[in-house]
Design a protein around this motif. Structure first.
Motif: not given
Length: 386
Positions: A197-204, A318-322
């Motif tokens: 269920d997580l929506e991971l934020p973009a890596v900074d 999630g998305t490929p980025a996530q």
């Protein structure tokens, strides 16, 4: 032979180690998890040393180098002050139903290797006190049948039922003294659901976040998330999931997961460790000793394992980025747990994690380095019995 090594509660003498059920229970308490399919060696304390328990995978003992590796292991235990060793061969968890021919075959093979390795040291009566088995809810005694030098025929004798963990003196004493009692992960299903269920934020990669503070917040958030359904409103659940996701995004950055490792090393102490030479310090400076929180069964160690399970589940949604962020977080948490397990002299556990890393990421350049540390092994400077 990769092993997990631990003192018995920081120097406390082992309780009832002549009883296989007690030794199995004490090993579970000391190692922070139920021992399965393994050889347990319990070294009695001598003057100025602490009692020691080690666990080695049974498949390695029965492998082509099992005998010579066990000889070296017994010699190392003797050199570290364990002059009298009791051995316990555990099939499954000791209570698992197994066919009688399978039990007898494996106990015979393993018992021969153990007795032969002790005999090869030239001081069997002083090094190896007894060999027992725990299989199919039964205790076994494995006697060596006298024969030619180098031979190690074994006679199996049933010696009674194997007591359940809850019925042992070791378990009762642990409860009375407030020692944590390790149990299998009971929240695996909830951890997987949280991860999906997580929506991971973009890596900074330029983040200045403190991963230790994020880890504390995420562990706190995880408690109600793993509680019974319905204890949180949907908004509260989203907020706490975001706190877990923030941590995973942070540890996906190499610099930040290395910082979290350094904070694990420093936990409970008053010194700071140089980040650039962290591993070198752990190999050379015996004053760096792990806090119980970062040992198996400790709050931090368990928390890292739970976050790793969540990251693993997040790689499938999630998305490929996530998914990429989740995989980087899983890889980082796996490496972190490998290094903590290694620092705790839990080489078998660390090696198992490295195998997972190699299986999931065959092209990983990290796995060979970690494998060298655990398989050689390269020892941390501190020793559990000191």
């Amino acid at each position: 032979m990769t092993t997990n090594t631990t003192p018995a509660d920081h120097g406390r003498h082992l309780l009832g180690t002549k009883d296989p059920g007690e030794l199995l229970a004490e090993t579970r308490l000391c190692l922070g998890e139920p021992p399965t399919d393994c050889l347990i060696l319990a070294g009695c304390a001598e003057m100025g040393t602490s009692a020691m328990i080690t666990r080695s995978p049974l498949h390695e003992l029965l492998g082509p180098r099992g005998g010579p590796n066990l000889e070296r292991h017994l010699a190392l235990m003797r050199d570290r002050g364990s002059g009298a060793v009791q051995a316990l061969i555990v099939l499954g968890d000791g209570h698992q139903d197994l066919l009688a021919p399978v039990v007898e075959d494996i106990l015979q093979r393993a018992g021969k290797i153990v007795h032969a390795a002790a005999q090869a040291l030239g001081a069997e009566t002083r090094t190896l006190v007894s060999v027992h088995g725990a299989a199919a809810s039964t205790c076994w005694t494995l006697h060596r049948v006298p024969g030619r030098p180098g031979d190690a025929e074994v006679q199996l004798t049933e010696s009674g039922p194997l007591r359940e963990f809850a019925d042992t003196r070791a378990a009762a004493t642990a409860v009375l003294r407030g020692r944590p009692v390790p149990r299998p992960e009971v929240h695996e299903r909830q951890l997987l659901r949280i991860g999906r269920d997580l929506e991971l934020p973009a890596v900074d990669i330029a983040s200045a976040a403190d991963p230790g503070a994020l880890f504390t917040t995420a562990r706190t958030a995880l408690v109600p998330l793993l509680a019974e359904p319905g204890t949180l409103s949907e908004q509260d659940r989203m907020t706490k999931c975001e706190q877990v996701a923030t941590l995973l995004s942070a540890v996906a950055v190499d610099r930040l997961h290395w910082e979290l490792l350094a904070q694990c090393v420093e936990h409970g102490g008053s010194r700071e460790i140089d980040r650039e030479t962290l591993l070198q310090r752990l190999v050379t400076d015996r004053e760096w000793v792990p806090h119980p929180d970062v040992c198996a069964g400790g709050d931090w160690y368990v928390g890292l394992g739970q976050m790793r399970s969540i990251a693993a589940a997040a790689t499938s949604g999630g998305t490929p980025a996530q998914r990429s962020t989740a995989r980087s977080a899983w890889r980082a948490l796996t490496a972190l747990l490998v290094l903590l397990a290694w620092w705790n002299h839990r080489f078998a556990t660390a090696g198992g994690l490295v195998d997972e890393l190699r299986e999931e990421e065959p092209d990983s350049t990290l796995a060979p380095l970690l494998s060298r540390m655990t398989d050689t092994p390269i020892f941390p400077a501190w020793w559990p019995s000191t």
